[in-house]
Design a protein around this motif. Structure first.
Motif: not given
Length: 293
Positions: A140-149
């Protein structure tokens, strides 16, 4: 034989194609020339080499022993030429983007034609899964993730957009002016749930609260499925505004209530902190421009 004394490429090509079809007429159709031109090329090649490559049969051709041996080497030579030529051409930049299935289907994919038009030299692979993909093992080069860092050690996260949750349905299911005024009236409708289940919080905050056992509903494992069910008129769904804005503009959905619920989690762009890539930067800039637009 020196390079300067090699047979003509046209003659070799005619021989190769004729050997594949074992027919001068079919070879001529593939090459876009006359049957006589193919036969002439082959006769000239045979004369130059001093060997017979084909046996001329009444309705077809047959390769001689010399022809079978020679065509195998000729084809390998053409393959080497084709590979060498292909290697000279600029190779597309391959990028793998990991997203949730709903983000992919309801937000990213409808916008991709704009990215490919602006960056034709980039090949995108969309890895749509609820599983958290690995930047190493999944490439994976870039991820779109749901949540909180934070999302993990060594990862940089930047907010793409926050979640504004609204209630939507098919315009024919709840016409304008006939919206439920409270939780009691809402019990007459089917509620469409996803795994996030924002309905209880929404009802408490905007509709005065109610007994959860009084509401009938359908549950889906994917938010996109709940949205599609709402479009089909099967009930009222809770959805991120960004995922349904196009459907609302097109008249497939309408916002039922004015209340907007701000979710605690958002959608973030995540990438390895110390991995530098101009292609990833271009993709990231494009994603931000689409959100701002």
């Amino acid at each position: 034989m020196s390079i300067g004394n090699l047979p003509s490429l046209n003659a070799l090509r005619a021989f190769d194609v004729a050997a594949r079809h074992l027919n001068f007429r079919l070879a001529a159709e593939e090459l876009g020339v006359t049957q006589g031109a193919v036969a002439q090329h082959v006769r000239g090649l045979e004369a130059e080499l001093g060997v017979t490559l084909f046996e001329r049969l009444p309705k077809s051709l047959a390769l001689t022993g010399e022809g079978r041996s020679y065509v195998a080497d000729v084809r390998r030579a053409f393959e080497l030429l084709a590979n060498a030529t292909a290697n000279l051409k600029p190779q597309p930049v391959k990028l793998t983007v990991s997203t949730t299935p709903t983000f992919a289907s309801k937000w990213l994919i409808p916008r991709l034609p704009d990215f490919t038009a602006k960056h034709p030299g980039h090949d995108l692979h969309i890895l749509a899964t609820d599983r958290i993909s690995s930047f190493q093992t999944d490439g994976v080069d870039l991820a779109v993730r749901y949540g909180t860092p934070p999302f993990g050690p060594g990862l940089a996260a930047e907010l793409l957009f926050e979640q504004d949750i609204i209630a939507v349905c098919n315009p024919g299911l709840v016409p304008a002016g006939r919206e439920p005024r409270n939780a009691g009236e809402l019990t007459r409708h089917t509620l469409l749930h996803d795994v996030h289940n924002f309905w209880p919080e929404y009802i408490d905050r905007f509709l005065g609260g109610g007994d959860p056992t009084l509401f009938r509903g359908i549950s889906f494992s994917q938010t996109s499925h709940a949205i599609e069910a709402a479009i089909a008129g099967q009930g009222i769904a809770m959805a991120t505004r960004a995922f349904v804005s196009t459907d609302i503009e097109a008249g497939r959905l309408r916002q039922v209530f004015d209340g907007v619920l701000r979710a605690r989690a958002g959608f973030y762009l995540v990438k390895p902190r110390y991995r530098k890539s101009e292609a990833v930067d271009k993709l990231q800039d494009w994603l931000w421009s689409e959100v701002q637009g």
